[in-house]
Design an enzyme around this catalytic site. Sequence first.
Site, mmCIF file in Angstrom:
data_model
loop_
_atom_site.group_PDB
_atom_site.id
_atom_site.type_symbol
_atom_site.label_atom_id
_atom_site.label_comp_id
_atom_site.label_asym_id
_atom_site.label_seq_id
_atom_site.Cartn_x
_atom_site.Cartn_y
_atom_site.Cartn_z
ATOM 1 N N LYS A 1 -40.268 -5.250 -108.622
ATOM 2 C CA LYS A 1 -39.335 -5.398 -107.499
ATOM 3 C C LYS A 1 -38.684 -4.041 -107.221
ATOM 4 O O LYS A 1 -38.219 -3.367 -108.140
ATOM 5 C CB LYS A 1 -38.275 -6.438 -107.878
ATOM 6 C CG LYS A 1 -37.331 -6.841 -106.772
ATOM 7 C CD LYS A 1 -36.391 -7.933 -107.275
ATOM 8 C CE LYS A 1 -35.404 -8.351 -106.209
ATOM 9 N NZ LYS A 1 -34.459 -9.373 -106.732
ATOM 10 N N HIS B 1 -36.095 -3.542 -105.092
ATOM 11 C CA HIS B 1 -34.718 -3.639 -104.605
ATOM 12 C C HIS B 1 -33.924 -4.502 -105.591
ATOM 13 O O HIS B 1 -34.483 -5.049 -106.541
ATOM 14 C CB HIS B 1 -34.682 -4.262 -103.200
ATOM 15 C CG HIS B 1 -35.247 -5.649 -103.143
ATOM 16 N ND1 HIS B 1 -36.604 -5.893 -103.100
ATOM 17 C CD2 HIS B 1 -34.641 -6.866 -103.137
ATOM 18 C CE1 HIS B 1 -36.821 -7.200 -103.056
ATOM 19 N NE2 HIS B 1 -35.646 -7.812 -103.082
#
Length: 225
Positions: free
Chosen positions: A108, A110
């Site tokens: 991921k 963010h």
Amino acid sequence: MVKDGSQDALAQEFVGFAVEAGVLRFGEFKTKAGRLSPYFFNAGLFDDGAKLGRLARFYAQRILASGIEFDMLFGPAYKGIPLAATVAVELARLGRNVPFAYNRKEAKDHGEGGTLVGAPVQGKVLIVDDVMSAGTAARESIALIQAAGATPHAVAIALDRQEKATENGQDVPWSAVQYVRERLGMQVCTIAKLEDLLAYLGANGAELGTHHAKVLAYRDRYGAG
């Protein structure tokens, strides 16, 4: 680990549950190794709350009976994620509350970022997965756990197919479970094995006897050690 009578009974109960739930099916199925198997175990078909809850009870009972020491659970994406979560819930219900974590297939970029989700991965880690065929998922999990600074200590699976693994497209004389135990030095806890499936089929000959000979022949050809 040598199973006592109660654990044998647990394995038979589990196989019966898997057959009734349609998770353990019979026919002709192509495995990742390119073999035509007379049976197939698809843990993704434990697809409602009641089935998943009962599955978690089998895992938890076997894990606690094994005596394996562990500090937390880890679920490999994707099937291992609900397994680790529900087994953690059942273990807590039985008085053994432990944290759990799992991984994403893609990092991921963010928020908190990274590939690991859940509790910090630390201490002795018990990996919870459905089956072990080539041991690929286990090796990937081991690398992630080690990278986090923890110890990949043991693996818990639902079914040990007890068949030869493959490396570079060739059969090798050991199973994935034997590889993890003997080559990687990790303990492996299984709810049931191929031998338990054969015992179940033999005991239910009137209904499932036609499958017994096919599964037995498959074991004779591809069984490990």
